[in-house]
Design a protein around this motif. Structure first.
Motif, short mmCIF file in Angstrom:
data_model
loop_
_atom_site.label_atom_id
_atom_site.label_comp_id
_atom_site.label_asym_id
_atom_site.label_seq_id
_atom_site.Cartn_x
_atom_site.Cartn_y
_atom_site.Cartn_z
N ILE A 50 0.82 -1.23 0.11
CA ILE A 50 -0.03 0.12 0.04
C ILE A 50 0.79 1.28 -0.04
N HIS A 51 1.88 1.12 0.48
CA HIS A 51 2.93 2.41 0.78
C HIS A 51 3.49 2.73 -0.80
N ASN A 52 3.73 1.43 -1.20
CA ASN A 52 4.37 1.58 -2.68
C ASN A 52 3.20 2.15 -3.71
N ALA A 53 2.10 1.71 -3.42
CA ALA A 53 0.93 2.42 -4.14
C ALA A 53 0.74 3.53 -4.08
N LYS A 54 0.70 4.12 -2.57
CA LYS A 54 0.60 5.54 -2.43
C LYS A 54 1.55 6.45 -3.02
N GLU A 55 2.62 5.91 -3.06
CA GLU A 55 3.94 6.73 -3.64
C GLU A 55 4.10 6.60 -5.15
N GLY A 56 3.63 5.67 -5.70
CA GLY A 56 3.38 5.76 -7.10
C GLY A 56 2.20 6.62 -7.57
N LEU A 57 1.17 6.89 -6.82
CA LEU A 57 0.10 7.85 -7.23
C LEU A 57 0.46 9.00 -7.06
N LYS A 58 1.36 9.39 -5.90
CA LYS A 58 1.79 10.50 -5.68
C LYS A 58 2.71 11.16 -6.83
N SER A 59 3.79 10.17 -7.27
CA SER A 59 4.63 10.63 -8.35
C SER A 59 3.87 10.85 -9.61
N CYS A 60 3.01 10.01 -9.85
CA CYS A 60 2.01 10.18 -11.07
C CYS A 60 1.35 11.70 -10.89
N LEU A 61 0.79 11.91 -9.97
CA LEU A 61 0.22 13.20 -9.73
C LEU A 61 0.96 14.24 -10.05
#
Length: 164
Positions: free
Chosen positions: A96-107
């Motif tokens: 979940i941490h990886n998912a949220k970091e990926g989302l943040k980088s994308c946005l």
């Protein structure tokens, strides 16, 4: 029932931001070909989210109506909920941490930083947290977004070819 990926791609292509997010996802996600948490799983979730959205708009027996902004949040959350998933090597807390970091980088790469994007990240992050297993959020405490995302995450496993 067959998953209609054409419908998924239609929604993604017609929205410039979702199109950019999908492109980011496919270029940066290292878990697209895992046995379960893969691209097929993610696209299947998005398909079910779109079906829920469409039915909520046209049926009177739904207790809620999703707006296009709600659909955008749910698709982004589904797209990134398993981003760089470890495939079982690490706890789901790490996933979940990886998912949220990926989302943040994308946005940040699509929009840059702004209060509006911080809000979008916050809503999507909370929604993604509903998929952490074992569940850290009780069913009774789920928001509508979280409930939809969790149910779609589980539902995709009921298809014969879910591992494809």
């Amino acid at each position: 029932m067959k998953l209609d990926f054409d419908k998924v791609f239609k929604y993604i292509i017609e929205n410039a931001e979702l199109n950019k997010a999908f492109q980011y996802y496919t270029e940066h996600c290292n878990s697209l070909t895992l046995p379960y948490h893969n691209l097929n799983h993610t696209l299947g979730m998005i398909y079910h989210i779109i079906c829920i959205y469409e039915n909520s708009r046209r049926r009177d027996d739904y207790t809620f109506k999703l707006e296009i902004g709600d659909l955008h949040i749910l698709i982004l959350s589904a797209l990134f909920h398993d981003f760089n998933h470890s495939g079982g090597r690490f706890s789901d807390e790490v996933n979940i941490h990886n998912a949220k970091e990926g989302l943040k980088s994308c946005l940040n790469s699509i929009y840059g930083e702004s209060d509006e994007i911080k809000y979008l990240y916050s809503v999507c992050s909370l929604t993604i947290e509903a998929t952490q297993y074992p569940y850290i959020i009780e069913d009774n405490d789920l928001s509508l977004y979280q409930r939809i995302l969790r149910e779609c995450d589980i539902l995709i496993a009921l298809y014969d070819d879910y591992i494809t």
